[in-house]
Design a protein around this motif. Sequence first.
Motif, PDB file in Angstrom:
ATOM      1  N   LYS A  24       3.379  -2.962   8.997  1.00  0.00           N
ATOM      2  CA  LYS A  24       2.386  -2.878   7.925  1.00  0.00           C
ATOM      3  C   LYS A  24       2.229  -1.431   7.455  1.00  0.00           C
ATOM      4  O   LYS A  24       2.174  -1.148   6.250  1.00  0.00           O
ATOM      5  CB  LYS A  24       1.037  -3.427   8.392  1.00  0.00           C
ATOM      6  N   GLN A  25       2.184  -0.523   8.432  1.00  0.00           N
ATOM      7  CA  GLN A  25       2.030   0.902   8.091  1.00  0.00           C
ATOM      8  C   GLN A  25       3.253   1.386   7.314  1.00  0.00           C
ATOM      9  O   GLN A  25       3.109   2.071   6.292  1.00  0.00           O
ATOM     10  CB  GLN A  25       1.848   1.725   9.369  1.00  0.00           C
TER      11      GLN A  25
ATOM     12  N   ILE B  81       6.100   2.944   2.296  1.00  0.00           N
ATOM     13  CA  ILE B  81       7.194   2.714   1.348  1.00  0.00           C
ATOM     14  C   ILE B  81       6.626   2.487  -0.047  1.00  0.00           C
ATOM     15  O   ILE B  81       7.145   3.016  -1.051  1.00  0.00           O
ATOM     16  CB  ILE B  81       8.088   1.524   1.806  1.00  0.00           C
ATOM     17  N   LYS B  82       5.545   1.702  -0.150  1.00  0.00           N
ATOM     18  CA  LYS B  82       4.912   1.451  -1.445  1.00  0.00           C
ATOM     19  C   LYS B  82       4.448   2.751  -2.072  1.00  0.00           C
ATOM     20  O   LYS B  82       4.627   3.002  -3.268  1.00  0.00           O
ATOM     21  CB  LYS B  82       3.722   0.502  -1.303  1.00  0.00           C
ATOM     22  N   GLN B  83       3.818   3.603  -1.275  1.00  0.00           N
ATOM     23  CA  GLN B  83       3.319   4.878  -1.773  1.00  0.00           C
ATOM     24  C   GLN B  83       4.462   5.790  -2.211  1.00  0.00           C
ATOM     25  O   GLN B  83       4.367   6.469  -3.238  1.00  0.00           O
ATOM     26  CB  GLN B  83       2.475   5.570  -0.708  1.00  0.00           C
ATOM     27  N   LEU B  84       5.563   5.769  -1.435  1.00  0.00           N
ATOM     28  CA  LEU B  84       6.710   6.606  -1.803  1.00  0.00           C
ATOM     29  C   LEU B  84       7.349   6.119  -3.112  1.00  0.00           C
ATOM     30  O   LEU B  84       7.790   6.917  -3.949  1.00  0.00           O
ATOM     31  CB  LEU B  84       7.773   6.609  -0.684  1.00  0.00           C
ATOM     32  N   LYS B  85       7.388   4.791  -3.299  1.00  0.00           N
ATOM     33  CA  LYS B  85       7.956   4.246  -4.537  1.00  0.00           C
ATOM     34  C   LYS B  85       7.097   4.611  -5.737  1.00  0.00           C
ATOM     35  O   LYS B  85       7.604   4.886  -6.829  1.00  0.00           O
ATOM     36  CB  LYS B  85       8.110   2.728  -4.422  1.00  0.00           C
TER      37      LYS B  85
END
Length: 102
Positions: A89-90, A95-99
């Motif tokens: 989950k972390q 990954i979402k934030q990096l994208k």
Amino acid sequence: KISASEARMTEKISASEARMTEKISASEARMTEKISASEARMMALMEAYFEPRFNLLGDQFQLLHEKIPQVEALESLDIRVSALEVAVKQHTEEIKQLKKAQ
């Protein structure tokens, strides 16, 4: 009073009843003996047929029981899976934030 012929007839009937009772008792004894012998043969056949199968089934059950993890191992595995879920989950959030940042 009973006449002599009636007495003889009663005596003959009683003797006949006694013989029939004796024959019926002997017949019952023979039938009981044959049933007991048949029952013993049937039990021997059933034992010869089923006992090996039950033994095999018991052996298979023992093998399965040995392969099943113990409760302690499952508890340890549950803790590890929970930790991995948290890490996934972390990482998914990272990954979402990096994208988004790209």
